[in-house]
Design a protein around this motif. Structure first.
Motif, PDB file in Angstrom:
ATOM      1  N   VAL A   1     -13.681  16.455  13.320  1.00 19.83           N
ATOM      2  CA  VAL A   1     -12.580  15.504  13.404  1.00 19.83           C
ATOM      3  C   VAL A   1     -12.758  14.473  12.293  1.00 19.83           C
ATOM      4  CG1 VAL A   1     -11.435  13.745  14.802  1.00 19.83           C
ATOM      5  CG2 VAL A   1     -12.283  15.849  15.883  1.00 19.83           C
ATOM      6  N   VAL A   2     -11.737  14.325  11.463  1.00 16.02           N
ATOM      7  CA  VAL A   2     -11.794  13.418  10.322  1.00 16.02           C
ATOM      8  C   VAL A   2     -10.738  12.322  10.503  1.00 16.02           C
ATOM      9  CG1 VAL A   2     -11.545  13.196   7.827  1.00 16.02           C
ATOM     10  CG2 VAL A   2     -12.556  15.286   8.811  1.00 16.02           C
ATOM     11  N   ALA A   3     -11.184  11.072  10.439  1.00 16.77           N
ATOM     12  CA  ALA A   3     -10.245   9.950  10.552  1.00 16.77           C
ATOM     13  C   ALA A   3      -9.529   9.751   9.223  1.00 16.77           C
ATOM     14  CB  ALA A   3     -10.996   8.676  10.943  1.00 16.77           C
ATOM     15  N   ARG A   4      -8.224   9.543   9.308  1.00 13.47           N
ATOM     16  CA  ARG A   4      -7.414   9.285   8.126  1.00 13.47           C
ATOM     17  C   ARG A   4      -6.755   7.915   8.260  1.00 13.47           C
ATOM     18  NH1 ARG A   4      -3.994  14.970   7.534  1.00 13.47           N
ATOM     19  NH2 ARG A   4      -5.678  16.256   6.664  1.00 13.47           N
ATOM     20  N   SER A   5      -6.959   7.072   7.286  1.00 10.83           N
ATOM     21  CA  SER A   5      -6.361   5.739   7.292  1.00 10.83           C
ATOM     22  C   SER A   5      -5.247   5.678   6.260  1.00 10.83           C
ATOM     23  CB  SER A   5      -7.409   4.665   6.973  1.00 10.83           C
ATOM     24  OG  SER A   5      -8.412   4.639   7.967  1.00 10.83           O
ATOM     25  N   GLU A   6      -4.099   5.178   6.679  1.00  6.43           N
ATOM     26  CA  GLU A   6      -2.989   5.007   5.758  1.00  6.43           C
ATOM     27  C   GLU A   6      -3.241   3.788   4.872  1.00  6.43           C
ATOM     28  OE1 GLU A   6      -0.190   6.547   5.051  1.00  6.43           O
ATOM     29  OE2 GLU A   6      -0.427   8.215   6.462  1.00  6.43           O
ATOM     30  N   PRO A   7      -3.050   3.912   3.581  1.00  4.59           N
ATOM     31  CA  PRO A   7      -3.231   2.749   2.695  1.00  4.59           C
ATOM     32  C   PRO A   7      -2.129   1.727   2.936  1.00  4.59           C
ATOM     33  CG  PRO A   7      -2.260   4.565   1.479  1.00  4.59           C
ATOM     34  CD  PRO A   7      -2.616   5.105   2.839  1.00  4.59           C
ATOM     35  N   PRO A   8      -2.379   0.459   2.617  1.00  2.00           N
ATOM     36  CA  PRO A   8      -1.344  -0.564   2.765  1.00  2.00           C
ATOM     37  C   PRO A   8      -0.293  -0.407   1.664  1.00  2.00           C
ATOM     38  CG  PRO A   8      -3.322  -1.513   1.815  1.00  2.00           C
ATOM     39  CD  PRO A   8      -3.653  -0.093   2.148  1.00  2.00           C
ATOM     40  N   LYS A   9       0.802   0.264   1.979  1.00  2.00           N
ATOM     41  CA  LYS A   9       1.783   0.664   0.958  1.00  2.00           C
ATOM     42  C   LYS A   9       2.385  -0.533   0.226  1.00  2.00           C
ATOM     43  CE  LYS A   9       3.081   5.065   3.067  1.00  2.00           C
ATOM     44  NZ  LYS A   9       1.993   5.096   4.052  1.00  2.00           N
ATOM     45  N   ARG A  10       2.626  -1.604   0.945  1.00  2.00           N
ATOM     46  CA  ARG A  10       3.231  -2.762   0.287  1.00  2.00           C
ATOM     47  C   ARG A  10       2.272  -3.338  -0.757  1.00  2.00           C
ATOM     48  NH1 ARG A  10       6.321  -7.294   3.777  1.00  2.00           N
ATOM     49  NH2 ARG A  10       7.871  -7.873   2.202  1.00  2.00           N
ATOM     50  N   CYS A  11       1.001  -3.446  -0.389  1.00  2.00           N
ATOM     51  CA  CYS A  11       0.010  -3.990  -1.315  1.00  2.00           C
ATOM     52  C   CYS A  11      -0.113  -3.122  -2.570  1.00  2.00           C
ATOM     53  CB  CYS A  11      -1.362  -4.061  -0.663  1.00  2.00           C
ATOM     54  SG  CYS A  11      -1.468  -5.135   0.765  1.00  2.00           S
ATOM     55  N   MET A  12      -0.170  -1.821  -2.360  1.00  2.00           N
ATOM     56  CA  MET A  12      -0.474  -0.922  -3.462  1.00  2.00           C
ATOM     57  C   MET A  12       0.705  -0.714  -4.398  1.00  2.00           C
ATOM     58  SD  MET A  12      -3.592  -0.403  -2.705  1.00  2.00           S
ATOM     59  CE  MET A  12      -4.013   0.841  -3.920  1.00  2.00           C
ATOM     60  N   ASP A  13       1.918  -0.668  -3.839  1.00  2.00           N
ATOM     61  CA  ASP A  13       3.053  -0.232  -4.647  1.00  2.00           C
ATOM     62  C   ASP A  13       4.241  -1.192  -4.699  1.00  2.00           C
ATOM     63  OD1 ASP A  13       1.784   2.272  -5.187  1.00  2.00           O
ATOM     64  OD2 ASP A  13       2.400   2.976  -3.210  1.00  2.00           O
ATOM     65  N   PHE A  14       4.304  -2.163  -3.788  1.00  2.00           N
ATOM     66  CA  PHE A  14       5.532  -2.947  -3.686  1.00  2.00           C
ATOM     67  C   PHE A  14       5.313  -4.459  -3.689  1.00  2.00           C
ATOM     68  CE2 PHE A  14       6.415   1.160  -1.673  1.00  2.00           C
ATOM     69  CZ  PHE A  14       7.522   1.564  -2.400  1.00  2.00           C
ATOM     70  N   CYS A  15       4.135  -4.910  -4.044  1.00  2.00           N
ATOM     71  CA  CYS A  15       3.885  -6.348  -4.094  1.00  2.00           C
ATOM     72  C   CYS A  15       3.752  -6.799  -5.543  1.00  2.00           C
ATOM     73  CB  CYS A  15       2.619  -6.722  -3.323  1.00  2.00           C
ATOM     74  SG  CYS A  15       2.290  -8.508  -3.343  1.00  2.00           S
ATOM     75  N   PRO A  16       4.659  -7.642  -6.032  1.00  2.00           N
ATOM     76  CA  PRO A  16       4.612  -8.047  -7.435  1.00  2.00           C
ATOM     77  C   PRO A  16       3.470  -9.004  -7.778  1.00  2.00           C
ATOM     78  CG  PRO A  16       6.337  -9.253  -6.284  1.00  2.00           C
ATOM     79  CD  PRO A  16       5.804  -8.235  -5.321  1.00  2.00           C
ATOM     80  N   VAL A  17       2.803  -9.540  -6.751  1.00  2.00           N
ATOM     81  CA  VAL A  17       1.724 -10.501  -7.018  1.00  2.00           C
ATOM     82  C   VAL A  17       0.383  -9.998  -6.498  1.00  2.00           C
ATOM     83  CG1 VAL A  17       3.169 -12.554  -7.145  1.00  2.00           C
ATOM     84  CG2 VAL A  17       2.402 -11.758  -4.906  1.00  2.00           C
ATOM     85  N   ASN A  18       0.255  -8.673  -6.316  1.00  2.00           N
ATOM     86  CA  ASN A  18      -0.987  -8.169  -5.730  1.00  2.00           C
ATOM     87  C   ASN A  18      -2.215  -8.506  -6.569  1.00  2.00           C
ATOM     88  OD1 ASN A  18      -0.538  -6.326  -7.815  1.00  2.00           O
ATOM     89  ND2 ASN A  18      -0.139  -4.597  -6.456  1.00  2.00           N
ATOM     90  N   ARG A  19      -2.070  -8.578  -7.890  1.00  2.00           N
ATOM     91  CA  ARG A  19      -3.252  -8.866  -8.717  1.00  2.00           C
ATOM     92  C   ARG A  19      -3.763 -10.286  -8.544  1.00  2.00           C
ATOM     93  NH1 ARG A  19      -2.102 -10.775 -14.259  1.00  2.00           N
ATOM     94  NH2 ARG A  19       0.103 -11.279 -14.483  1.00  2.00           N
ATOM     95  N   PHE A  20      -2.986 -11.155  -7.923  1.00  2.00           N
ATOM     96  CA  PHE A  20      -3.428 -12.519  -7.651  1.00  2.00           C
ATOM     97  C   PHE A  20      -3.972 -12.658  -6.224  1.00  2.00           C
ATOM     98  CE2 PHE A  20       0.237 -12.816 -10.588  1.00  2.00           C
ATOM     99  CZ  PHE A  20      -0.439 -13.245 -11.710  1.00  2.00           C
ATOM    100  N   CYS A  21      -3.993 -11.566  -5.470  1.00  2.00           N
ATOM    101  CA  CYS A  21      -4.328 -11.605  -4.037  1.00  2.00           C
ATOM    102  C   CYS A  21      -5.763 -11.148  -3.798  1.00  2.00           C
ATOM    103  CB  CYS A  21      -3.349 -10.709  -3.274  1.00  2.00           C
ATOM    104  SG  CYS A  21      -3.769 -10.496  -1.539  1.00  2.00           S
TER     105      CYS A  21
END
Length: 299
Positions: A257-277
């Motif tokens: 059994v392998v646990a799969r975690s969904e990445p935070p989609k907003r952080c990775m692809d839809f946040c214009p200020v993620n590099r400041f976070c």
């Protein structure tokens, strides 16, 4: 914000995007419904680093498409309706404005070009519900009766090949949302204004990170796999169900059994200020131009 054109789109498209872009921030601290709906950290970082934000025109095509459908509805000239109207109210000494897509027959409708993923997981329902209830509150403050609110979702990634799945949406879905009373809407506005004021003076890295829901994180799943296999035998939402299935399977000795975690989609692809976070930096190990990491990055 600077709008770039890295894919060399036609100049007419870029100019249309630039003309259509609305940042939502005016002379008042809380200028729009759009701002109230943004996560606190994202909004405050967006204000502080507005001059440093870049977004490519290719990433804003769907925003332009949304505006296009608004123009089509507006041109239809529906009797006894309002389209693309902006309203403003004063609340706790703050000016709040908002623009809805369509009000007709007591119903507020808003068009959303969105992903099938957001429909299946319901990740945007809470945000959409708050948005349309704020519009309803504004309209009722102006003397108009609101009987219901809805979003009309147009799925930009809809696939005909998956349409036979009963859980899969139609190309367009009309979704009725919960209509709040005035007390609940006012409580929401008070809470958001209080959160923004409480965090406004904090340094970037001390502003609390967005919640998992605000980050659009999908629920963890548990895949029953054969060691070395690329595809799951079966995927479960509950780890105990996954383990029970694996133990009862004829190949139980060869399953894990392998646990799969969904990445935070907003952080990775839809946040214009993620590099400041700080959360995004800790998640990705992002380096600022000076080569710093962690708490010192992008300071």
């Amino acid at each position: 914000m600077t709008i770039t054109n890295k894919l060399n789109l036609p100049n007419a498209i870029v100019k249309a995007i630039q003309a259509n872009w609305y940042g939502g921030h005016g002379e008042h601290r809380f200028a729009s419904v759009t701002e109230l709906l943004k996560p606190t950290k994202q909004l405050l970082l967006s204000r502080r680093h507005a001059a440093e934000i870049e977004q490519d025109a290719s990433e804003m095509i769907w925003t332009l498409m949304g505006s296009a459908i608004h123009k089509v509805v507006e041109a239809a000239d529906i009797d006894e309706s309002f389209q693309e109207e902006r309203l403003g109210i004063s609340f706790q000494g703050e000016k709040i404005t908002g623009g809805f897509d369509l009000y007709h027959g007591g119903i507020i409708s808003d068009f959303k070009f969105t992903s099938v993923w957001s429909f299946i997981y319901g990740s945007r329902i809470r945000e959409w519900t708050a948005q349309l209830n704020l519009y309803a509150y504004m309209l009722e403050r102006q003397g108009f009766e609101v009987e219901g609110i809805e979003v009309i979702c147009v799925f930009r990634d809809w696939s005909r090949h998956k349409a036979s799945d009963p859980q899969y949406p139609k190309p367009v879905e009309r979704i009725s949302l919960e209509l709040w009373d005035h007390e609940k809407t006012e409580a929401f506005m008070r809470q958001r204004i209080a959160e923004l004021k409480a965090n406004d003076a904090l340094p970037d890295d001390l502003i609390p990170e967005c919640s998992p829901e605000e980050r659009w994180e999908g629920p963890d799943t548990f895949a029953v796999m054969k060691p070395g296999g690329k595809r799951a035998v079966r995927v479960f939402d509950n780890v105990m169900e996954a383990r029970a299935f694996a133990l009862g399977h004829k190949d139980a000795d060869n399953l894990v059994v392998v646990a799969r975690s969904e990445p935070p989609k907003r952080c990775m692809d839809f946040c214009p200020v993620n590099r400041f976070c700080h959360f995004y930096r800790s998640l990705t190990g992002y380096c600022c131009p000076q080569g710093q990491k962690g708490e010192e990055a992008c300071a």
